[in-house]
Design an enzyme around this catalytic site. Structure first.
Site, PDB file in Angstrom:
ATOM      1  N   SER A  63       0.841  -1.202   0.000  1.00 26.19           N
ATOM      2  CA  SER A  63       0.000   0.000   0.000  1.00 26.19           C
ATOM      3  C   SER A  63       0.869   1.243   0.000  1.00 26.19           C
ATOM      4  O   SER A  63       2.054   1.205   0.360  1.00 26.19           O
ATOM      5  CB  SER A  63      -0.877   0.007   1.263  1.00 26.19           C
ATOM      6  OG  SER A  63      -1.556   1.229   1.427  1.00 26.19           O
ATOM      7  N   TYR A 101      -2.191  -0.655  10.152  1.00 30.73           N
ATOM      8  CA  TYR A 101      -2.212  -0.890   8.706  1.00 30.73           C
ATOM      9  C   TYR A 101      -0.866  -0.542   8.086  1.00 30.73           C
ATOM     10  O   TYR A 101      -0.327  -1.298   7.267  1.00 30.73           O
ATOM     11  CB  TYR A 101      -3.332  -0.057   8.084  1.00 30.73           C
ATOM     12  CG  TYR A 101      -3.665  -0.414   6.661  1.00 30.73           C
ATOM     13  CD1 TYR A 101      -4.504  -1.492   6.378  1.00 30.73           C
ATOM     14  CD2 TYR A 101      -3.164   0.330   5.597  1.00 30.73           C
ATOM     15  CE1 TYR A 101      -4.825  -1.821   5.064  1.00 30.73           C
ATOM     16  CE2 TYR A 101      -3.480   0.009   4.288  1.00 30.73           C
ATOM     17  CZ  TYR A 101      -4.313  -1.064   4.026  1.00 30.73           C
ATOM     18  OH  TYR A 101      -4.625  -1.382   2.727  1.00 30.73           O
TER      19      TYR A 101
END
Length: 289
Positions: free
Chosen positions: A141, A154
């Protein structure tokens, strides 16, 4: 035909985790349009089977953090299709919360699914990829590059995915297996849309300046991943500027620090005074059962 410089996906067996919705489902639909044979792995059975129906693939319900189930499913996929040519380790969840007040179970579940789930997916599938001299795409990501407040779990997990893929690439290249890493900014999926609805984190994310706060259509990811698989690419970026940002990652913590001073103090107080941290979206709910 499969060769070192690229891959024709027609007839290739592609295993996709997190395929019930969002990025996984969109990638499945676009690969199906190119003639790939799809093994769809996920938690939401009804949703997963609907994607299988749309794509002509076959669904396997499995938790990527469960070693025994994942190993059984991976072997079943290889037996059913006669092998595995591509693995897209995409399964992931997100949680909202600040470290000092966040639900510890939610934080650890994000790391377990997003990082350890990737490791377990790759490890169980790797013998099959070695046989086929195939390709593995690890979904990381933009969060691996830019570490914003309220996103610690995350970011940590996705940074781990990037590091894992880099090491793996060097380890298996001599075996004929290529490894890519996917970096996506905010994509219009159920996960991101649900995070936007959060009374604290949603305001933080949507208040990010310029391109940093923009959401991009999931179809863009599907197109980029298909191209990445066909090229056996080392990296896939959506949008393209994410790739350029990687060259300036040393400066991103300073930018985040300067941008976040006033907003973070208020958000931290709100989070600490409320019970709003935890896993977000349908995928988060499925992973918490």
């Amino acid at each position: 035909m499969s060769y070192r410089g690229g891959m024709d996906v027609t007839g290739k067996v592609v295993l996709i985790t997190g395929a019930a919705r969002g990025i996984g489902a969109e990638v499945a639909r676009q690969l199906a349009a190119r003639g790939a044979r799809l093994a769809l792995v996920g938690l939401e059975k009804a949703q997963l089977e609907e994607v299988a129906r749309q794509t002509g693939g076959k669904a396997w319900e499995a938790d990527v953090t469960d070693w025994d189930v994942l190993e059984r499913v991976t072997n079943e996929i290889a037996e059913h299709f006669g092998g595995i040519d591509v693995v897209i380790a995409n399964a992931g969840i997100a949680a909202t919360g600040f470290v000092r007040s966040m639900d510890p179970k939610a934080f650890e579940r994000v790391v377990e699914v997003n990082l350890l789930g990737v490791w377990r997916t790759v490890r169980t599938a790797l013998p099959h990829l070695i046989k086929s001299r195939g390709y593995c795409l690890v979904v990381s990501s933009l969060a691996a590059i830019v570490h914003i407040p309220g996103n610690a779990a995350y970011s940590a997990a996705k940074a781990g995915c990037e590091a894992f893929a880099d090491s793996l690439r060097a380890e298996v290249r001599h075996l004929g297996v290529d490894v890519g890493t996917a970096y996506f900014s905010w994509i219009s999926t159920d996960m991101v849309n649900s995070a936007d609805e959060h009374p604290v984190f949603g305001k933080l994310r949507q208040g990010m300046p310029g391109l940093a706060g923009k959401k991009y259509p999931v179809r863009n990811v599907g197109k980029a991943v298909v191209r990445g698989v066909e090229k056996r690419a080392k990296a896939v970026h959506v949008p393209g500027w994410v790739g350029a940002l990687k060259y300036f990652r040393a400066f991103t913590p300073m930018v985040v620090d300067r941008q976040a001073v006033e907003e973070v103090a208020d958000a931290d107080r709100q989070m600490a005074a409320s019970d709003t941290s935890g896993l977000v979206g349908p995928g988060g709910r499925a992973a918490s059962r």
